[in-house]
Design an enzyme around this catalytic site. Structure first.
Site, PDB file in Angstrom:
ATOM      1  N   HIS A   1     -26.136  27.629  -9.342  1.00 21.04           N
ATOM      2  CA  HIS A   1     -24.698  27.395  -9.539  1.00 21.04           C
ATOM      3  C   HIS A   1     -24.171  27.692  -8.320  1.00 21.04           C
ATOM      4  CE1 HIS A   1     -26.257  28.559 -13.533  1.00 21.04           C
ATOM      5  NE2 HIS A   1     -25.498  27.757 -13.937  1.00 21.04           N
ATOM      6  N   SER A   2     -23.118  26.771  -8.024  1.00 18.20           N
ATOM      7  CA  SER A   2     -22.482  26.626  -6.642  1.00 18.20           C
ATOM      8  C   SER A   2     -21.095  26.728  -6.818  1.00 18.20           C
ATOM      9  CB  SER A   2     -23.002  25.588  -5.588  1.00 18.20           C
ATOM     10  OG  SER A   2     -22.241  25.662  -4.478  1.00 18.20           O
TER      11      SER A   2
END
Length: 310
Positions: free
Chosen positions: A237-238
């Site tokens: 996840h970014s």
């Protein structure tokens, strides 16, 4: 200029670095400055990381050092996720150039005048610099065309405490000042981030691109990707990449909601919580556009293109 002037307030960080590469690669925007705060790691490292990323990407955006800590109370960093230097502790050679002498808060104000009415301001880290600029000049929002913020956990599922997201928890007072001071804010939160995971296998394919950006990002992100795989499974996840996609291509939004949001400033379990008035009980205006869903294929494509760019 024909391009949209883009000012990014950030605390690089591995996920900030990915967002910056996306911004550098966008032909419709011109990055007019990077204002740097402490957050993911200390200011010495976040400034060095911003300078190095510009060098790797071949971008000459000015870098302005800002606040070395929160406005009022000390807060923990996220070196255990990003590496103690914020870039995976890979021991990269420092950039050749240095930061500008002007303080980040002053740079925000100056650039808001230079690009009045057109400036896109994207805040990817704790809001300390933006809050300081706002206290120095409360008319700042009048000159900002759009403010996009990566912050919060809109239903209280935090990532640094049970209730709070890291950027807000690091400096809740700053978040409060900014949330109260701007008439409209586009908000990309942590829970939106979790809903837009990136498959680790796909990310590895993107990082295999034959470009200096991909090679550098593969090195600095290895530690945090392994940390994520161990704790969150097949998706990485970014948060900052999602926020940057929201900023660069807002037509990729497939679902959003407009609601009031306030920050909890107490020192108990809820400190730093972003409280959303889902039922509109407070009578406050719906000043926050909260990103709920973004076109996943478009997000993936923006990241992949940014890594492969030369």
């Amino acid at each position: 200029m024909d391009k949209i002037p883009l000012l990014i307030d950030t605390d690089p960080g591995v996920d900030d670095a990915l967002a910056l590469l996306m911004a550098f690669n966008d032909p419709r925007h011109q990055v007019v400055g990077l204002t740097i705060a402490a957050g993911n790691v200390g200011l010495r490292h976040t400034v060095a990381n911003a300078l190095k990323l510009c060098e790797v990407a071949g971008v000459d955006a000015p870098v302005f050092a800002g606040c070395p800590g929160p406005l009022l109370h000390p807060a923990p960093d996220a070196g255990y996720v990003h590496g103690q230097d914020g870039f995976g502790d890979v021991g990269y050679e420092p950039a050749q150039r240095t930061a500008q002498a002007e303080h980040a808060a002053q740079a925000i104000l100056r650039l808001s005048h230079e690009h009045a009415g057109r400036l896109l301001l994207v805040a990817l880290g704790p809001l300390t610099n933006v809050a300081l600029a706002l206290k120095l000049d409360p008319t700042l929002p009048e000159r900002v065309a759009r403010l996009v913020v990566m912050a919060g956990a809109v239903t209280g599922h935090g990532n640094i405490t049970p209730a709070a997201e890291f950027n807000v928890f690091f400096d809740p007072e700053a978040a409060h000042i900014v949330f109260e001071g701007f008439p409209q804010i586009d908000l990309a939160d942590w829970e939106g981030t979790i809903a837009h995971g990136l498959l680790h296998d796909s990310v590895l394919e993107w990082l295999a691109a034959d470009s200096p950006r991909a090679r550098f990002y593969e090195r600095i992100s290895k530690k945090t990707r392994e940390w994520s795989a161990d704790r969150r499974g097949e998706y990485w996840h970014s948060a900052d990449a999602l926020a940057m996609a929201f900023a660069l291509e807002p037509d990729g939004v497939t679902q959003d909601v407009h609601r009031p949001v306030v920050v909890e400033l107490g020192h108990g379990h809820a400190r730093g919580m972003t409280v959303v008035d889902w039922n509109r009980q407070s009578g406050q205006a719906d000043r926050f556009r909260i990103l709920m869903r973004y076109d996943q294929d478009r997000l993936d494509g923006l990241i992949r293109a940014a890594l492969a760019a030369r």
